[in-house]
Design a protein around this motif. Structure first.
Motif, PDB file in Angstrom:
ATOM      1  N   SER A   1       0.836  -1.215   0.000  1.00  8.75           N
ATOM      2  CA  SER A   1       0.000   0.000   0.000  1.00  8.75           C
ATOM      3  C   SER A   1       0.866   1.260   0.000  1.00  8.75           C
ATOM      4  O   SER A   1       0.523   2.255  -0.659  1.00  8.75           O
ATOM      5  CB  SER A   1      -0.927  -0.010   1.220  1.00  8.75           C
TER       6      SER A   1
ATOM      7  N   MET B   1       0.887   4.108  -2.900  1.00 11.09           N
ATOM      8  CA  MET B   1       0.717   5.545  -2.633  1.00 11.09           C
ATOM      9  C   MET B   1       1.862   6.342  -3.241  1.00 11.09           C
ATOM     10  O   MET B   1       1.666   7.453  -3.758  1.00 11.09           O
ATOM     11  CB  MET B   1       0.650   5.778  -1.123  1.00 11.09           C
TER      12      MET B   1
ATOM     13  N   ASN C   1      -5.731   9.730  -0.501  1.00 14.84           N
ATOM     14  CA  ASN C   1      -5.966   8.943   0.719  1.00 14.84           C
ATOM     15  C   ASN C   1      -6.099   9.804   1.963  1.00 14.84           C
ATOM     16  O   ASN C   1      -6.583   9.344   2.994  1.00 14.84           O
ATOM     17  CB  ASN C   1      -4.824   7.940   0.923  1.00 14.84           C
TER      18      ASN C   1
ATOM     19  N   LYS D   1     -13.642  12.228   1.672  1.00 13.01           N
ATOM     20  CA  LYS D   1     -14.327  11.877   0.431  1.00 13.01           C
ATOM     21  C   LYS D   1     -15.218  12.995  -0.097  1.00 13.01           C
ATOM     22  O   LYS D   1     -15.361  13.184  -1.312  1.00 13.01           O
ATOM     23  CB  LYS D   1     -15.146  10.600   0.653  1.00 13.01           C
TER      24      LYS D   1
END
Length: 304
Positions: free
Chosen positions: A3, A7, A51, A55
């Protein structure tokens, strides 16, 4: 670890988009340079810091992009053309070795994706970085040339570059909203199940047509398989593995003939500066029709 690496690669994409934003802001001959610069800057922020951003804010930024597109504030602008003489000299000098970076990208991605647990996305990221280094060593290209070609390619692609991501999101939204179930009820009412050949034809053509509309076979697959594939083919005795595999690739027949599949049909037009905007689709149309017929035949004989 995977991960974190992912990123990192998304952040690299964000840096490339930020370069395009900077050059767009500096392009004084572009009447929409502010809107265009904001467009690339928003994408850079989303890719690099997605990330860490709530949202709702990401959704708002996507809406801002939509508003910019609605008011035609995103334009390619003035881009320095490729030096044809320089490119021809290098093409003659390199010969077949010009494809080496592409081969390196594929080999590295396949090896990392197959023999490690890092995943396909990280594998493609490693492949892209290593192939870029190979290309720079092979052509002895300075960093300035890499910078210029990066921003030129991104700005040439324009808004078509974000269409695949938005279409994939649209497919997820459609599935979550229950469009598949509604479509199943409508089709079941109009075409009662019971005939294997009819079910296979209906499923394959529906996958192709829905992919033409949505531009993404992945988005169409969940909806059409639930609505047509399962009740009309699997429920008649079709092998689910064979039906699903051929159903997915039936969707790609639609991908070949739709401008909504921007990464397949619109990007080549933009990158090659083709006069005929439908040129790629026209060439692919006969192949798509033949492939769709082949899918129908294969599914009928292999699934039962």
């Amino acid at each position: 670890m995977a991960s974190n690496l992912l990123m990192f690669f998304y952040a690299l994409v964000g840096v490339c988009l930020a370069i395009a934003a900077q050059e767009s802001f500096k392009d004084e001959e572009n009447p929409a340079r502010i809107g265009t610069g904001i467009f690339w800057l928003i994408l850079a922020i989303i890719f690099a810091f997605g990330n860490f951003i709530p949202k709702k804010i990401t959704g708002f930024l996507v809406l801002v992009i939509g508003v910019l597109a609605l008011f035609k504030q995103i334009k390619v602008g003035t881009i320095e053309p490729v030096d044809g003489k320089h490119a021809a000299q290098f093409a003659k000098k390199l010969g077949g070795w010009i494809f080496l970076p592409s081969i390196v990208l594929a080999v590295v991605a396949i090896c990392i994706g197959s023999f490690t647990k890092l995943g396909g996305q990280v594998a493609v990221g490693f492949g892209a970085v290593i192939s870029l280094i190979v290309a720079m060593v092979e052509t002895k290209a300075p960093v300035k040339m890499v910078y210029n070609d990066t921003q030129r390619m991104i700005r040439s692609v324009g808004t078509a570059g974000i269409l695949p991501q938005l279409l994939a999101t649209l497919g997820a939204v459609f599935t979550a909203a229950g469009v598949g179930d509604l479509t199943a009820k409508l089709i079941s009412g109009a075409f009662p199940p019971g005939n294997r050949l009819f079910g296979v034809i209906l499923y394959c053509i529906s996958m192709a047509l829905f992919t033409i509309i949505m531009g993404n076979a992945f988005a169409a697959f969940a909806i059409i398989t639930a609505a047509v594939g399962i009740p009309f083919v699997v429920a008649q005795g079709g092998n689910p593995a064979v039906v699903a595999a051929l159903g997915m690739t039936s969707g790609y027949c639609g991908t070949l003939v739709t401008p909504m599949a921007a990464n397949f049909n619109s990007l080549p037009v933009a990158l090659l500066d083709m006069d005929d905007q439908m040129g790629v689709i026209k060439q692919q149309l006969p192949i798509a029709a033949i492939l769709l017929l082949a899918h129908i035949i294969l599914m009928y004989f292999l699934a039962f």
